[in-house]
Every structure is written in C-alpha cells, then in structure tokens.
Scaffold this active site. Sequence first.
Site, PDB file in Angstrom:
ATOM      1  CB  SER A 120      -0.956   0.004   1.198  1.00 40.56           C
ATOM      2  OG  SER A 120      -2.085  -0.793   0.934  1.00 40.56           O
ATOM      3  CE  LYS A 123      -4.634   2.039  -0.383  1.00 37.69           C
ATOM      4  NZ  LYS A 123      -4.022   0.702  -0.276  1.00 37.69           N
ATOM      5  CB  SER A 304      -4.462   1.813   4.044  1.00 40.16           C
ATOM      6  OG  SER A 304      -3.641   1.178   3.088  1.00 40.16           O
TER       7      SER A 304
END
Length: 467
Positions: A120, A123, A304
Amino acid sequence: MGWRARVGATVTTVVVLVGGYLAADAYDVVPGALTLAPAPPQPAPFPTAPAAQPGPSPSAVLDPLPSDAPEPSADDVGALVDEVAQDERLGERAGLLVVDALSGDVLGEAGADAGLVPASTQKLVTAVAAVTTLGEDATLPTTVVDDGDGGLVLVGGGDMMLAAGAGDPDAVNGRAGLDDLAAQVAAQVTLTGRTEVRLTLDDTLFSGAAIAPTVPAADVTDGYLAPVAALAVDIARLEDEEYAPREKDPAMAAAQAFARALGEHGVTVTGEPARGAAPEGARVLGQVESAPLDQVVEYALEHSDNTITEVLGRLVALDRGLPGSLEGSTEAVVDVVAGLGVDLDGARLVDCSGLGRGSVMTARQLVDTLRLAVDPEHPELRDIAVGMPVAGLSGTLSGRYGGDNPGRGLVRAKTGSLPSTVGLAGSVVTGDDRLLLFAFLADRIPDGGTYGARQIFDGLAGRLAQV
C-alpha cells in the site's frame, strides 16, 4: 345670558383648561412635549459586541522548519540503515533509502534500486497523480436528470462515499447524501403533479473489470476491496466496520437506496431501477457533490482505503483521455508521475492501490514521489505530505509507535502490508528540526515475521528522529 356672554364664558373656560393642561404637562403630570425637568445626559455610545471586534491576523501555530537546521551525518544514518538491512528477520530482499528532504542528499541506502513489492505504499503514487491531474478542489457529482419521457436517470460521477440519508458537511465519507438528492428531485417532480416515476441507473463512467484479477478472492471476501463503481453508499459496506463485507453491485444498491429516499419524499419509483445511459443534454433535476479531492485523497491515505484509491486511478485515466478501466488507470498514474520527473523505469503497477499481487517499485521511486509532495514548487501536493498517518496518533499508524519509540508524533508515513511483505514510506523530523524522507520495503519476510518486520521499520524511523 346673551350669546356674546355665552361665547365669552366658553372661551374663558377653554383658556383655563388649556392653560391648566400646559401647566400639568410642564410638571410632567400628564403626557406632552413640555417639561421643567433638567435635560437628560447624552446617551453612551452603542456598545460593540466582543464577537464583532476585528480579530488578530492569522498566524502559524507552529513555526516552519528552519532552512538552516543541520543535516544529519550520512555516516550516522548510513550505519542505522546498514544495521537494519542486515537483519535476517527481514528476509533476503529488502530496500531502504533515507534522504534529506531539503537538499536531496542520500543519507543512507541499501538495495534502494531493487524492484520490490510496494504493497500500500504504492497509494502515494496514485495520490500524487490524482491531485496533479484533477486538482485539489475537484468534487465528484452524483446527478439526477430527466430522461425526456417522464422518468429519471441517476448518474454516477465516481462518488463511492455517498450517505444513504442526509449528507454531512463535515464528513468526507458521507459528505453527499442520497436523501438530499431525493429532496431536490422530488421538489421538481411534484411541481408537475407527478408522484410516480421510473428510475434508470447510469453507471457507465467506469469500464472493464471492477476488481483487479491480481487481487485474491479472499481479500474481497474479507472486505479489503469493493467492486469499483460510479457510485456507492459508504464505499459499499454492508456493515459499519472498516473492513466489512461489500455489496456485489454497489451502483445498483445505491440506486435502490435512492429509490427508497424518493419514496420518503412522496415520489414512488415504479418497478426496479434499470441500467441505461442518460440522454445527452438532459435537464438536471438535482445534484450533490463529494468532499473536495484533497480530502478524499487524505482519507484514502489515512485509512489505506483500496477502493477509493482505485476510483482515483480511474478518474485520472478519464482525465487523461484513457478508458476509466483498470488498465487505463495504471497507465495514466505512471504517465502522470513520470511526467513530474520521477524515474519509474522498471516500475510495474497491477492496480492503483497496491492490494493486487505483482506490482513492483523501488525504495528510490517512492522517495522521489515523496519529494514531489514536500517540494515548494508543488504546493498543491502538500496535503499528501501532511495527510499520511501520524505515528502513534492517526490512521494505520494509530496503534503503532507505542512505548518509548521516539518517532511517535514525528513520523508521518504510508504503511504497506501483504503476506510476507511490509512497507513504510514517509517523513520524519529529526531532533534538530531537519525533515528526512524514507522508504523501507521487504517482500520475502519469513513466515510469521511480518509483525516483527513492522517493528523493525518503525524502530528505524523512530531512531531517525534522534539523529
């Protein structure tokens, strides 16, 4: 008595009465304009309410970091990085990089150019692309138009954070409400005397696979991702939990919720909503808007949130003239960030959120992306730099950096976690008020070791706060 005598007597009586009244008026016995009382003092100036007083000029709560703060020793930082890189608990593949945010000097690195799974932390790349392309103030509309034949068309504009009821102007998830939209539309419909309508759903904004094929089915079942749609209520959650089961058809579920909201405002939807495209140039009957994009991006980073990040990627694709699909989104995100000067050669994105298996990035590529977010030449990206979770205080870092970790409150970072993979990328302020940027990745962690790897990375970021 003759008439002259009677008139004289009457005049005398009137004069006496008038004179008596004037005397009474002068002594304030009866109401009137005359008075013998002293003149009243001049009234005091009309009071000014404290709330109406001009306030002080705005000032910064915290001073900016000094530009002349000393840069940490590369020997000291390098020794910390080398120590962690050699920790066998991270497995055989790790990439670490620490740079000075102001000068760009590399202070410590190990495997910084190795292509690893970003999870993640990826991102951050999507966030930079979204704000750069769409603008920090952009909003996502959910609209109802007249189909020209007595029906309504609900048109999704990418907002998967709708509220089923009234919108909350202070919220990000739930800023726009379907009940508010229904109230607008019902007011228009009932003006014509109608109380029954057909409802069509136009969710054609996005195309292709709603879920990347690289995302394991178990992750979808466990609520880590919803099918990407042009609109949804509460990111398609079926329960009030962060990771909850999701609607299989989020857009249609939102259309059904809108139909119920119309009913509560006196307009009945006949039959079930059907899919179809809105006519070109159709008359708008109502519209609600999402929170501004910078707030949506901050929400995605703090929580997230995989679904919202995938939506952002598809919106970037559409803005770049590409299909609003999975393939269009990854291509567009890479193109935008590379266009800002980040060398993404060798990077591979299989989705925009990092949940899918197969993405590859380097620690250097992540740090270079972070440098854009703190660059004064890109003030529009500042909300990304400050929107990452704060160590020990918010988002996915709220439960970390406990005990005596000195990074608590001084580290802002995007986390990453997949089986055998841990990532952490963000910023830390040193004891001398110098801002450092870092990225730590490991994607071959021994079984059962991901918790320990997170502790190792958190410990390194915390130690950087003391250099």
